[in-house]
Design a protein around this motif. Structure first.
Motif, PDB file in Angstrom:
ATOM      1  N   PRO A  74     -21.681   3.017  49.964  1.00 31.04           N
ATOM      2  CA  PRO A  74     -21.951   2.583  51.342  1.00 31.04           C
ATOM      3  C   PRO A  74     -21.013   3.281  52.320  1.00 31.04           C
ATOM      4  O   PRO A  74     -19.993   3.855  51.917  1.00 31.04           O
ATOM      5  CB  PRO A  74     -21.682   1.081  51.296  1.00 31.04           C
ATOM      6  N   SER A  75     -21.377   3.243  53.580  1.00 21.76           N
ATOM      7  CA  SER A  75     -20.535   3.817  54.636  1.00 21.76           C
ATOM      8  C   SER A  75     -19.624   2.714  55.176  1.00 21.76           C
ATOM      9  O   SER A  75     -20.068   1.829  55.908  1.00 21.76           O
ATOM     10  CB  SER A  75     -21.421   4.377  55.755  1.00 21.76           C
ATOM     11  N   VAL A  76     -18.349   2.764  54.791  1.00 29.35           N
ATOM     12  CA  VAL A  76     -17.390   1.742  55.218  1.00 29.35           C
ATOM     13  C   VAL A  76     -16.743   2.188  56.534  1.00 29.35           C
ATOM     14  O   VAL A  76     -16.235   3.298  56.640  1.00 29.35           O
ATOM     15  CB  VAL A  76     -16.307   1.519  54.150  1.00 29.35           C
ATOM     16  N   ILE A  77     -16.762   1.302  57.538  1.00 28.86           N
ATOM     17  CA  ILE A  77     -16.224   1.647  58.859  1.00 28.86           C
ATOM     18  C   ILE A  77     -14.878   0.966  59.102  1.00 28.86           C
ATOM     19  O   ILE A  77     -13.939   1.574  59.605  1.00 28.86           O
ATOM     20  CB  ILE A  77     -17.237   1.279  59.964  1.00 28.86           C
ATOM     21  N   VAL A  78     -14.769  -0.314  58.744  1.00 33.96           N
ATOM     22  CA  VAL A  78     -13.501  -1.049  58.910  1.00 33.96           C
ATOM     23  C   VAL A  78     -13.208  -1.793  57.605  1.00 33.96           C
ATOM     24  O   VAL A  78     -14.098  -2.423  57.032  1.00 33.96           O
ATOM     25  CB  VAL A  78     -13.572  -2.055  60.074  1.00 33.96           C
ATOM     26  N   ARG A  79     -11.947  -1.708  57.146  1.00 31.22           N
ATOM     27  CA  ARG A  79     -11.566  -2.309  55.862  1.00 31.22           C
ATOM     28  C   ARG A  79     -10.524  -3.413  56.053  1.00 31.22           C
ATOM     29  O   ARG A  79      -9.782  -3.430  57.039  1.00 31.22           O
ATOM     30  CB  ARG A  79     -10.955  -1.249  54.935  1.00 31.22           C
ATOM     31  N   HIS A  80     -10.477  -4.307  55.081  1.00 35.79           N
ATOM     32  CA  HIS A  80      -9.392  -5.292  54.938  1.00 35.79           C
ATOM     33  C   HIS A  80      -9.158  -6.090  56.225  1.00 35.79           C
ATOM     34  O   HIS A  80      -8.043  -6.153  56.744  1.00 35.79           O
ATOM     35  CB  HIS A  80      -8.097  -4.605  54.512  1.00 35.79           C
ATOM     36  N   ILE A  81     -10.238  -6.720  56.713  1.00 36.83           N
ATOM     37  CA  ILE A  81     -10.123  -7.561  57.907  1.00 36.83           C
ATOM     38  C   ILE A  81      -9.713  -8.966  57.464  1.00 36.83           C
ATOM     39  O   ILE A  81     -10.390  -9.590  56.640  1.00 36.83           O
ATOM     40  CB  ILE A  81     -11.456  -7.644  58.668  1.00 36.83           C
ATOM     41  N   ASN A  82      -8.627  -9.447  58.011  1.00 35.60           N
ATOM     42  CA  ASN A  82      -8.178 -10.814  57.749  1.00 35.60           C
ATOM     43  C   ASN A  82      -7.918 -11.500  59.091  1.00 35.60           C
ATOM     44  O   ASN A  82      -6.851 -11.348  59.692  1.00 35.60           O
ATOM     45  CB  ASN A  82      -6.900 -10.815  56.895  1.00 35.60           C
ATOM     46  N   ARG A  83      -8.932 -12.195  59.574  1.00 38.05           N
ATOM     47  CA  ARG A  83      -8.839 -12.844  60.883  1.00 38.05           C
ATOM     48  C   ARG A  83      -9.560 -14.187  60.829  1.00 38.05           C
ATOM     49  O   ARG A  83     -10.493 -14.375  60.045  1.00 38.05           O
ATOM     50  CB  ARG A  83      -9.495 -12.012  62.002  1.00 38.05           C
ATOM     51  N   SER A  84      -9.158 -15.104  61.684  1.00 40.28           N
ATOM     52  CA  SER A  84      -9.865 -16.375  61.855  1.00 40.28           C
ATOM     53  C   SER A  84     -10.266 -16.526  63.317  1.00 40.28           C
ATOM     54  O   SER A  84      -9.570 -16.023  64.216  1.00 40.28           O
ATOM     55  CB  SER A  84      -8.983 -17.560  61.445  1.00 40.28           C
ATOM     56  N   VAL A  85     -11.385 -17.183  63.531  1.00 44.06           N
ATOM     57  CA  VAL A  85     -11.881 -17.449  64.883  1.00 44.06           C
ATOM     58  C   VAL A  85     -11.907 -18.963  65.060  1.00 44.06           C
ATOM     59  O   VAL A  85     -12.552 -19.681  64.292  1.00 44.06           O
ATOM     60  CB  VAL A  85     -13.294 -16.868  65.085  1.00 44.06           C
ATOM     61  N   HIS A  86     -11.205 -19.456  66.090  1.00 43.31           N
ATOM     62  CA  HIS A  86     -11.042 -20.895  66.274  1.00 43.31           C
ATOM     63  C   HIS A  86     -11.847 -21.396  67.473  1.00 43.31           C
ATOM     64  O   HIS A  86     -12.245 -20.626  68.349  1.00 43.31           O
ATOM     65  CB  HIS A  86      -9.561 -21.231  66.461  1.00 43.31           C
ATOM     66  N   ALA A  87     -12.073 -22.690  67.490  1.00 43.50           N
ATOM     67  CA  ALA A  87     -12.813 -23.315  68.581  1.00 43.50           C
ATOM     68  C   ALA A  87     -12.115 -23.036  69.908  1.00 43.50           C
ATOM     69  O   ALA A  87     -10.895 -23.176  70.025  1.00 43.50           O
ATOM     70  CB  ALA A  87     -12.926 -24.823  68.342  1.00 43.50           C
ATOM     71  N   GLY A  88     -12.902 -22.630  70.889  1.00 47.46           N
ATOM     72  CA  GLY A  88     -12.371 -22.418  72.234  1.00 47.46           C
ATOM     73  C   GLY A  88     -11.744 -21.064  72.473  1.00 47.46           C
ATOM     74  O   GLY A  88     -11.363 -20.758  73.610  1.00 47.46           O
ATOM     75  N   GLN A  89     -11.627 -20.206  71.453  1.00 45.81           N
ATOM     76  CA  GLN A  89     -11.068 -18.875  71.676  1.00 45.81           C
ATOM     77  C   GLN A  89     -12.024 -18.036  72.521  1.00 45.81           C
ATOM     78  O   GLN A  89     -13.247 -18.193  72.463  1.00 45.81           O
ATOM     79  CB  GLN A  89     -10.816 -18.159  70.346  1.00 45.81           C
ATOM     80  N   ARG A  90     -11.451 -17.105  73.288  1.00 43.84           N
ATOM     81  CA  ARG A  90     -12.240 -16.214  74.136  1.00 43.84           C
ATOM     82  C   ARG A  90     -11.707 -14.804  73.877  1.00 43.84           C
ATOM     83  O   ARG A  90     -10.700 -14.393  74.446  1.00 43.84           O
ATOM     84  CB  ARG A  90     -12.115 -16.619  75.602  1.00 43.84           C
TER      85      ARG A  90
END
Length: 559
Positions: free
Chosen positions: A334-350
């Protein structure tokens, strides 16, 4: 100079300009603004000679050379570089004269022709064309690719490069930023600031207009009103004028009070982070121009989400990209564009998602929206997550032969069949009423979508998203077809939205007004970006210089 004196312009039975007068001086950079349908593109038709005034007098210096972006989609196997070089009409004329002179065997004519060819810049035409192409976001490896090999948006960038290649005294640009990412937009601003001729630009990008224009021409009630200053100055002056009209202000009192209430609420909430301070400034600007915003013909709001899972998303060691095409040999990776993403998205974030073209912003959004599966790692969703997704190509997903009402009926059936919680209106009349809140009233609800403008289609997509009552909004370039008033309405609605927002946009005014933090997608990874948009603009310029230096080093090595 350009002079209109008591000019009347009609399109069919509709009068777009009625005894309008204005003077534009040589070298002025003018922003042409007005509501959709006010006549901006029609005025361009008068300026470029495709339309003629129905009454009054219009004059343009006969010797002026004009350039504008062709609106047709180019279909040619020419290389990108050759296609852009052909935009230089003076060079083409000089080349034609050289051929004619050589055929005539007239020595004196040949001498003059070669001199004209040199004066037309034949010696550096390729370098000039390629500088334009690279500035608009193409890679060095794509300079010789056939025009037909590029997608529609990239071909329109080549049309823009071709217009900039043309020597001109008057440059007409109609929505030049629609197909550009923020890095290409920053480059275009710098180029236009150096442009020596008269520029008239139609744009719905406030910061783009502020950066390059010194005059604003407003089409208002079929008249042309000239303001000295950029778009923000025009807005301030117009707000002052409207504030003096007490009768109009009385009618708008409720809308202004509503606007003021949310400004106060969100200013009080804003943290001390640099990004949030940009947002406070954007809200303070809205405070100043509240009369203008209240006068806008279109406003809307997002429904309060029924629940707010927290966290909304968790991305654990995720890699994103695209699977190999179906016709690829077995074992093609496959064509990998971004690797090893470790993020969380929380309520109310902008969250504003930043990154140069091709780094993976849209790929990230598509993965979160479930349009793409992660290539590795785990994407966990909070219980009850309800995504409202505005894709860059969302307008293409609309069915051209179906009406807005048919789109809403189909959506209602899909939502109910999926058992999703949300705003569920059972009766057709409820759907009609909801469409009416997005300015789809009367017979418009039965008009085929394919006959509608880009702005109307974008409004329909927003309507469909709002109806689903999401708690996470994924917006990938939502403003491309929206006019300034609708962009402001979107900014207000997003600020009042109680859920989470993830936004990709080249509209810096919207990013400043909405986002409290930024993620930077760059060099195969994702990291928080600690600066504000001014810092990001400097980052883009530094990255462009680094890329140019790298290309130049590669050329030297090849030699």
């Amino acid at each position: 100079m350009i002079t209109l004196k008591n000019v009347t312009l009609r399109r069919g039975a509709k009068v777009l300009l009625d005894s309008a007068s204005v003077t534009l001086n040589p070298g002025e950079k003018v922003g042409l603004v007005g509501r959709n349908g006010a006549g901006k593109s029609t005025l361009f038709g008068l300026l470029n000679g495709t339309l003629h005034e129905d009454a009054g007098d219009y004059s343009l210096p006969a010797q002026w050379r004009m350039a504008q972006v062709a609106q047709d989609m180019p279909e040619t196997a020419q290389s990108a570089t050759d296609f852009v070089i052909e935009g230089d009409t003076a060079l083409l004329a000089a080349q034609a004269e050289v051929h004619a002179a050589e055929a005539s065997d007239d020595g004196m004519r040949m001498a003059h022709a070669y001199m004209e060819l040199h004066d037309a810049g034949a010696h550096d035409a390729e370098a000039r064309a390629q500088a334009l192409i690279l500035g608009l976001g193409f890679k060095s490896s794509e300079l010789t690719n056939p025009v037909n090999s590029f997608s529609g948006g990239w071909r329109m960038r080549l049309q823009l490069a071709r217009a900039l290649m043309c020597p001109s005294d008057l440059l007409l640009l109609d929505e030049p930023t629609n197909h550009l990412d923020l890095d290409a937009l920053v480059w275009l601003e710098a180029w236009l600031k150096r442009y020596a001729g008269t520029l008239i630009v139609i744009s719905h990008d406030r910061e783009f207009l502020d950066a390059i224009t010194q005059v604003t021409l407003h089409i208002d009630n079929a008249r042309l009103v000239r303001y000295g200053g950029n778009y923000s100055a025009f807005e301030d002056m117009r707000a002052e004028q409207m504030a003096l009209q007490q009768s109009a202000m009385a009618k708008q009192a409720d809308k202004i009070a509503h606007l003021q209430a949310f400004i106060n609420r969100f200013k009080a909430k804003a943290s001390k982070a640099k990004q949030a301070q940009s947002r406070v400034k954007a809200l303070e600007r809205m405070e100043k121009i509240a009369p203008v915003l209240a006068d806008a013909e279109f406003t809307f709001e997002f429904q309060e989400p029924q629940n707010l899972p927290n966290p909304m998303l968790s991305l654990s060691d995720i890699s994103i990209g695209y699977p190999p095409p179906e016709e690829s040999p077995a074992g093609t990776p496959p064509s990998v564009i971004v690797r090893h993403i470790n993020r969380s998205v929380h309520a109310g974030q902008r969250i504003g998602i930043l990154g140069a073209n091709g780094q993976g912003k849209s790929t990230l959004v598509k993965t979160i929206a479930r349009d793409l599966a992660p290539l590795a790692g785990e994407l966990s969703e909070g219980r009850g997550l309800n995504i409202g997704y505005f894709a860059q190509q969302e307008l293409d997903v609309l069915r051209p032969h179906d009406t807005p009402l048919e789109h809403m009926i189909r959506l209602a059936k899909e939502v109910i069949a999926a058992g999703k919680s949300g705003y569920v209106a059972g009766r057709e009349q409820d759907l009609r009423n909801f469409l009416g809140t997005f300015n789809f009233s009367g017979e418009m609800v039965k008009q085929p979508v394919g006959t509608m403008s880009g702005g109307e289609k974008a409004r329909l997509v927003l309507c469909m998203i709002v109806w689903q009552r999401p708690n996470l909004l994924l917006l990938d370039e939502p403003t491309n077809h929206l006019d300034l008033a609708t962009r402001e309405a979107l900014g207000v609605a997003l600020n009042e939205f109680e859920g989470t927002v993830m936004l990709v946009s080249h509209d810096r005014a919207l990013l400043r007004a909405v986002c409290d933090e930024f993620w930077l997608v760059s060099r195969g990874g994702i990291e928080p970006f600690d600066g504000d948009l001014d810092d990001y603009q400097r980052y883009l310029l530094d990255e462009a210089k680094r890329s140019r230096d790298s290309d130049a080093a590669g050329v030297r090595q090849a030699r």
